[in-house]
Design an enzyme around this catalytic site. Sequence first.
Site, PDB file in Angstrom:
ATOM      1  N   GLY A 109      -2.080   6.271 -37.504  1.00  0.00           N
ATOM      2  CA  GLY A 109      -3.403   6.842 -37.258  1.00  0.00           C
ATOM      3  C   GLY A 109      -3.499   8.334 -37.490  1.00  0.00           C
ATOM      4  O   GLY A 109      -4.589   8.889 -37.505  1.00  0.00           O
ATOM      5  N   CYS A 165     -23.941 -18.956 -43.757  1.00  0.00           N
ATOM      6  CA  CYS A 165     -23.976 -18.680 -45.197  1.00  0.00           C
ATOM      7  C   CYS A 165     -24.678 -19.852 -45.880  1.00  0.00           C
ATOM      8  O   CYS A 165     -24.336 -21.008 -45.669  1.00  0.00           O
ATOM      9  CB  CYS A 165     -22.564 -18.512 -45.752  1.00  0.00           C
ATOM     10  SG  CYS A 165     -22.547 -18.457 -47.560  1.00  0.00           S
ATOM     11  N   CYS A 183     -21.894 -21.570 -48.486  1.00  0.00           N
ATOM     12  CA  CYS A 183     -20.716 -22.316 -48.039  1.00  0.00           C
ATOM     13  C   CYS A 183     -20.847 -22.801 -46.595  1.00  0.00           C
ATOM     14  O   CYS A 183     -19.992 -23.520 -46.091  1.00  0.00           O
ATOM     15  CB  CYS A 183     -19.451 -21.478 -48.200  1.00  0.00           C
ATOM     16  SG  CYS A 183     -19.269 -20.216 -46.934  1.00  0.00           S
ATOM     17  N   CYS A 185     -22.268 -15.094 -47.745  1.00  0.00           N
ATOM     18  CA  CYS A 185     -21.035 -14.375 -47.400  1.00  0.00           C
ATOM     19  C   CYS A 185     -20.926 -13.095 -48.221  1.00  0.00           C
ATOM     20  O   CYS A 185     -21.161 -13.107 -49.432  1.00  0.00           O
ATOM     21  CB  CYS A 185     -19.810 -15.230 -47.731  1.00  0.00           C
ATOM     22  SG  CYS A 185     -19.597 -16.638 -46.657  1.00  0.00           S
ATOM     23  N   CYS A 219     -16.053 -17.263 -49.889  1.00  0.00           N
ATOM     24  CA  CYS A 219     -17.172 -18.188 -50.050  1.00  0.00           C
ATOM     25  C   CYS A 219     -16.856 -19.201 -51.159  1.00  0.00           C
ATOM     26  O   CYS A 219     -17.056 -20.402 -51.004  1.00  0.00           O
ATOM     27  CB  CYS A 219     -18.424 -17.383 -50.402  1.00  0.00           C
ATOM     28  SG  CYS A 219     -19.956 -18.289 -50.235  1.00  0.00           S
TER      29      CYS A 219
END
Lengths: 279, 366, 256
Positions: free
Chosen positions: A30, A239, A242, A264, A270
């Site tokens: 980080g 979605c 899908c 998606c 997808c």
Amino acid sequence: MTSNYNFAFLDENTKRMLRRALLKAVAIPGYQVPFGSREMPLPYGWGTGGIQLTAALLGPDDVLKVIDQGADDTTNAVNIRRFFARVAGVTTTERTTEASVIQTRHRIPETPLREDQILVFQVPEPEPLRTLEPREAETRTLHALADYGLMHVKLYEDIAQYGHIATSYDYPVLVDGRFLTSPSPIPKFDNPKLDHSPALMLFGAGREKRLYAIPPYTKVESLAFDDHPFEIQRWEHQCELCGSDESYLDEVVVDDRGSRMFVCSDTDYCRQRRAEQAA
Amino acid sequence: MYVAVKGGEQAITRSLQLLAEARRGDLTVPELSLDQIREQLRLGVARVMQEGSLYDEELAALAMRQAAGDMLEAIFLLRAYRTTLPRFGYTQPLDTNAMRVRRRVSGTFKDVPGGQVLGPTYDYTQRLLEFESTAPTSPLQAEAPLPDTMPRVLDLLDAEALIERIDAGVDPEPIDLTREPLMFPADRATRLQNLARGDEGFLLGMAYSTQRGYAESHPFAGEIRMGEVDVVICPEELGFAIEIGSITLTECQMINQFHGGNGLPPQFTRGYGLCMGEGERKAMSMALVDRTLRCDELGEPAYAPAQNQEFVLSHSDSVEASGFVQHLKLPHYVDFQAELSLLRTLSKQHAQHLNAEETAAQETSS
Amino acid sequence: MSALLQVRGLSHHYGQRIGCQDVSFDLHPGELLCIVGESGSGKSTLLKTAAAQLAPSSGSVRYHQRDGDWLDLEELSEANRRRLAREEWGFVTQNPRDGLRLNVSAGANVAERLMAMGMRNYGQLRDIAKGWLERVEIDPARIDDAPTAFSGGMQQRLQIARTLVTQPRLVFMDEPTAGLDVSVQARILDLLRRLVNELGLAAVMVTHDLAVARLLAARTMVMQGGRVVETGLTDQILDDPQHPYTQLLVSSVLTT
């Protein structure tokens, strides 16, 4: 592959400099490591940090996937993939499971990543405190002292004003309990994928000349209050291609009467789901 | 049925073809040669070399042609190419005292040893569009040659100890900003390096702001000189210095009034500007901004944008600025979607709040 | 009783110019000390140097910590200096706009130091902030208002709440009532007197106004030209000033 340039464009000394900086970044999860960012044949803000990291990581056997907004076919993703096909001649793929290195802008793939994969983020502004404190000398001090009260002032203010934390993307995280870190402008929907990820996550900010890392299996907390815990976006839709009800959805305007549909944002995810359904 | 957008690759290829066609323009008009650009657009070439940090007229001309005259794009092209060039070594510091001067003016003394030399300048052209070519048909012949070198105007003040001394011996080895990140606070050598690569328009605006009261500035153009300077390197394997050529430079030394402070006596102080090729506007702007950025060192109250080194140095670079401003045209669907759903939530809350207030108002009135 | 703050031979110079010169004093727990003098006398410089906001040119400042150890401020790391300034000390500036975050609400201003110390419960932060707004006589209903919507006197009271919320042991105040109307001044001085008593605070306050010292401080130091010219019990100084400059100051107060 263009032979006028070194493999993956950058010269080997520059790659070594980048790898040293990356090792430091992995050693201090980080922490933003300043590095000698080079001027790349891509405009600043378009992924110059990401492509330098990718260039330093790629070997001839790597398989590269590049996504922008979750999709492989957005123009900037296409352009970066073309760049590496041209200067490194590596195999490229659109399938998340086949890739060894994935460079991304603004998303983490829906398909869970593995230990043998590296995710490279393009970062426009690595400093999560920047909008609260413009002076670089001061933000570096705040990080050194882990003095992060300021960030909570911002979250407090959101709740006071809106009743909840109104940060929807680039939602700040605390990495390994120590450094306040920008996850890049991914939607906060993707934040939980950062926590204890098996894949190494590397972040490159070319214009700001900083890179940082979240090593595999590192604790990543999204900032919150005890009585206002972190929450991700939810949709009332699935979605429409899908049927997934657990992926991040893009809203698409499909006609000039303003009709919408939700699909998606991760195009590979997808497509794989639809292929499975068809089989 | 809706199909997710495909065809990015093909769209890019077609766009590149259109760009190539647009760049070339009407095929019946002959294409510009690099020699033409280098010889007839030399100030543009100089700016591309200067802000591209690469002294190569041929490549700068190529970049200008490829960029269809967009200077910032040409600078970007040259910078990206520069990244791939190996470093053979570093030159010795350039000796601008030994400049073979073609232009030299001072705003501080009516006459100076060596004289005021106007050289080729636009200053006194009257800016009338010349519809007929005024180009000479044969080379000009000087009546008398200029001296090989000219003393610096500021050295005259130095002899009287009225101007701050710059001891080059104590200067730390400068870092290479194209190899190392800019860190704050930045020392003067680093600042000058950043300003030298900085966008001329940005520096001009910053310099102008100091003259209009956004910082304490009482500048005089001590000396501006332009001409050729030898470039010398000392390869390790040779062990002695060799001259590898000469380049055109413009140097500006500003003289600024200073009433003393921070333990320093009242004296004139210096602001410094240097650029490759003929670039007087840039060199002067740079010198003003350099002097203004010395506010901490000289104990001057700092309140103006041009005195804030993080502000100036972080925003001076045209390649950085242009990239980041223009990255907004990249897709931001995902973030936008996140903001969209947030805004819908907020607006729903707002409507509920209004409704509740309305109901309450009706109840009290009824 | 042992001192809380021990200042010895403290000087701060701006280049050749003297800010303050060779100042020594002790401050005890629960004590309010006033530094008086006209503008340019070095009182604000002394305050900032004692509060470790300016580096001393010479001399020392020692602080007696809660755990009983003495801290030499010159040896303090930046991290510890900031921690001390955040948790055990407070600093109230003359212009509240310098001490407040103007772009966030009153509540966030009060809660900031608590959040910096790690408090992560929003409801609790709100409650404490409301309590403090009440203590400084600001309507708690205004907790979400921006400080820019407050009057100068309210802003100063908000700054006081923001500073005292962590219950510091020592507060430095730089002319906290200058620039306010007389009636507003009186209210804030009254408030400060009450809070200092309630919380058992030790405080060093800079003022150009001897009347302020008379109201608040048991002890007063008089400065001129960067040096302390007289120090003692406030009543004593007012009734029987020894130094000619103090006599001048006192007589000017009495005549107005």
